[in-house]
Design a protein around this motif. Structure first.
Motif, PDB file in Angstrom:
ATOM      1  N   THR A 175     -10.474  -0.940   7.394  1.00  0.00           N
ATOM      2  CA  THR A 175      -9.479  -0.363   6.491  1.00  0.00           C
ATOM      3  C   THR A 175      -8.862   0.891   7.091  1.00  0.00           C
ATOM      4  O   THR A 175      -7.644   1.108   7.003  1.00  0.00           O
ATOM      5  CB  THR A 175     -10.115  -0.048   5.126  1.00  0.00           C
ATOM      6  N   TYR A 203      -6.327  -0.067   9.631  1.00  0.00           N
ATOM      7  CA  TYR A 203      -5.133  -0.609   8.983  1.00  0.00           C
ATOM      8  C   TYR A 203      -4.257   0.505   8.419  1.00  0.00           C
ATOM      9  O   TYR A 203      -3.029   0.486   8.586  1.00  0.00           O
ATOM     10  CB  TYR A 203      -5.539  -1.580   7.874  1.00  0.00           C
ATOM     11  N   ILE A 204      -4.873   1.484   7.771  1.00  0.00           N
ATOM     12  CA  ILE A 204      -4.109   2.589   7.169  1.00  0.00           C
ATOM     13  C   ILE A 204      -3.361   3.374   8.245  1.00  0.00           C
ATOM     14  O   ILE A 204      -2.178   3.708   8.085  1.00  0.00           O
ATOM     15  CB  ILE A 204      -5.041   3.519   6.362  1.00  0.00           C
ATOM     16  N   MET A 235       0.835  -1.205   0.000  1.00  0.00           N
ATOM     17  CA  MET A 235       0.000   0.000   0.000  1.00  0.00           C
ATOM     18  C   MET A 235       0.866   1.249   0.000  1.00  0.00           C
ATOM     19  O   MET A 235       1.821   1.342   0.771  1.00  0.00           O
ATOM     20  CB  MET A 235      -0.907   0.002   1.234  1.00  0.00           C
ATOM     21  N   LYS A 245      -0.495   1.162   9.578  1.00  0.00           N
ATOM     22  CA  LYS A 245       0.563   1.036   8.573  1.00  0.00           C
ATOM     23  C   LYS A 245       1.380   2.320   8.485  1.00  0.00           C
ATOM     24  O   LYS A 245       2.615   2.278   8.389  1.00  0.00           O
ATOM     25  CB  LYS A 245      -0.066   0.716   7.209  1.00  0.00           C
ATOM     26  N   THR A 246       0.706   3.460   8.540  1.00  0.00           N
ATOM     27  CA  THR A 246       1.405   4.750   8.509  1.00  0.00           C
ATOM     28  C   THR A 246       2.301   4.900   9.722  1.00  0.00           C
ATOM     29  O   THR A 246       3.456   5.337   9.614  1.00  0.00           O
ATOM     30  CB  THR A 246       0.379   5.905   8.466  1.00  0.00           C
ATOM     31  N   ILE A 299       1.210   4.522   1.265  1.00  0.00           N
ATOM     32  CA  ILE A 299       0.684   5.370   2.326  1.00  0.00           C
ATOM     33  C   ILE A 299       0.736   6.847   1.946  1.00  0.00           C
ATOM     34  O   ILE A 299      -0.113   7.645   2.345  1.00  0.00           O
ATOM     35  CB  ILE A 299       1.459   5.125   3.636  1.00  0.00           C
ATOM     36  N   TYR A 307      -2.766  13.166   7.312  1.00  0.00           N
ATOM     37  CA  TYR A 307      -3.176  12.078   6.425  1.00  0.00           C
ATOM     38  C   TYR A 307      -4.699  12.050   6.392  1.00  0.00           C
ATOM     39  O   TYR A 307      -5.346  12.021   7.444  1.00  0.00           O
ATOM     40  CB  TYR A 307      -2.649  10.732   6.920  1.00  0.00           C
ATOM     41  N   VAL A 348      -7.669   9.909   5.832  1.00  0.00           N
ATOM     42  CA  VAL A 348      -7.906   8.464   5.828  1.00  0.00           C
ATOM     43  C   VAL A 348      -9.369   8.154   5.514  1.00  0.00           C
ATOM     44  O   VAL A 348     -10.270   8.604   6.223  1.00  0.00           O
ATOM     45  CB  VAL A 348      -7.557   7.867   7.208  1.00  0.00           C
ATOM     46  N   TYR A 375      -2.219   9.214   0.933  1.00  0.00           N
ATOM     47  CA  TYR A 375      -3.143   9.801   1.901  1.00  0.00           C
ATOM     48  C   TYR A 375      -2.582  11.073   2.536  1.00  0.00           C
ATOM     49  O   TYR A 375      -3.308  11.815   3.184  1.00  0.00           O
ATOM     50  CB  TYR A 375      -3.462   8.790   3.011  1.00  0.00           C
ATOM     51  N   GLU A 396     -12.514   2.994   1.184  1.00  0.00           N
ATOM     52  CA  GLU A 396     -11.658   2.008   0.539  1.00  0.00           C
ATOM     53  C   GLU A 396     -11.776   0.730   1.350  1.00  0.00           C
ATOM     54  O   GLU A 396     -12.005   0.778   2.557  1.00  0.00           O
ATOM     55  CB  GLU A 396     -10.192   2.464   0.516  1.00  0.00           C
TER      56      GLU A 396
END
Length: 284
Positions: free
Chosen positions: A243, A246-247, A1, A250-251, A3, A234, A236, A6, A21
């Motif tokens: 999701t 998760y974003i 992904m 992950k960031t 990042i 960001y 999101v 975003y 998403e």
């Protein structure tokens, strides 16, 4: 992904951004991420050079509380400090608008989470400017003083504060949970239809919902004026909670890995005697 897609690195218009998403198996992927985040936080604590500030903003029902619970579930409870900023107290109103936020910054080694943040001072107060009168600011004598220049000045001071924090070892990540108006309606209805969720509903939620367009306008202005290299925003997509979590995770993990945290080395004297210490314990 990717990042970075975003991240607010150039002017944006919120009505053109994506609110939904769906990452396949996002909940399973999150479990792996948060274990890595936990290990890195332990190392960051041992090193004692940096702290992390995670800022969460979003409209009502955007999922801030559940995101905090799920993203930081595996982190040492003593390694995460969450602050949820409500209406300023009498004491807080006797200080400048950033004072209570400065007091809540995470110490080195820990992750701080601001659930609603210092940006409320240029969001909620901009939608409801009469709130500012309780601050008793000498230069504010009437509603006409609370113009765009007033709020842009506050944003500039926020940028300066965040640069100061960053220069002193605070890693700042700011997330706007970008919820659609339709999904907010669904989540409010869920609170009304499910008895055990009723307590979350407030009639004030509907009053604020009527101001949706004004809030979107203010958020867009904030995102464009306060996203910096040292404290980026960001945006999101928040219609799918798994999701969104998760974003954010992950960031956070990607940023933590950039710093290559390391445990401090033992003193040579202690290192030379490790076997001796082991023997002492084994002989007990």
């Amino acid at each position: 992904m990717d990042i970075d897609k975003y991240k607010v690195s150039q002017p944006i218009q919120l009505h053109q951004t994506v609110t939904k998403e769906v990452v396949e198996d996002a909940d399973k992927k999150l479990k792996k991420l948060r274990k890595k985040i936990s290990k890195l936080q332990d190392t960051m604590y041992a090193e004692g050079k940096y702290s992390i500030l995670v800022c969460l903003q979003g409209m009502d029902t955007s999922g801030k509380d559940s995101l905090i619970r799920e993203v930081f579930k595996d982190v040492n409870a003593r390694g995460v400090v969450v602050h949820s900023f409500k209406v300023p107290t009498e004491l807080e109103l006797k200080h400048d608008f950033m004072w209570r936020h400065y007091e809540a910054l995470p110490p080195k080694g820990k992750i701080g989470v601001f659930n609603r943040t210092h940006y409320e001072n240029v969001l909620v107060t901009r939608v409801h400017p009469d709130y500012v009168f309780s601050e008793n600011i000498p230069t504010v004598t009437g509603i006409e003083d609370l113009d765009d220049d007033f709020y842009h000045s506050r944003m500039e001071r926020i940028n300066q504060f965040e640069k100061h924090w960053s220069d002193n070892g605070v890693i700042i990540l700011k997330f706007f949970l970008n919820l659609s108006k339709g999904e907010q309606k669904n989540r409010l209805l869920r609170r009304l239809h499910i008895p055990e969720k009723n307590w979350k509903f407030s009639p004030g939620d509907l009053k604020e919902r009527k101001l949706w367009d004004k809030y979107q306008e203010c958020y867009e202005d904030v995102l464009n004026k306060t996203s910096t290299t040292h404290a980026p925003w960001y945006v999101v997509p928040a219609d799918d909670k798994d999701t969104a979590r998760y974003i954010v995770a992950k960031t956070l993990l990607n940023e933590m890995e950039k710093y290559n945290f390391k445990e401090p080395a033992l003193d040579d004297e202690v290192l030379d005697k490790l076997h001796e210490f082991v023997n002492q314990l084994n002989k007990e």
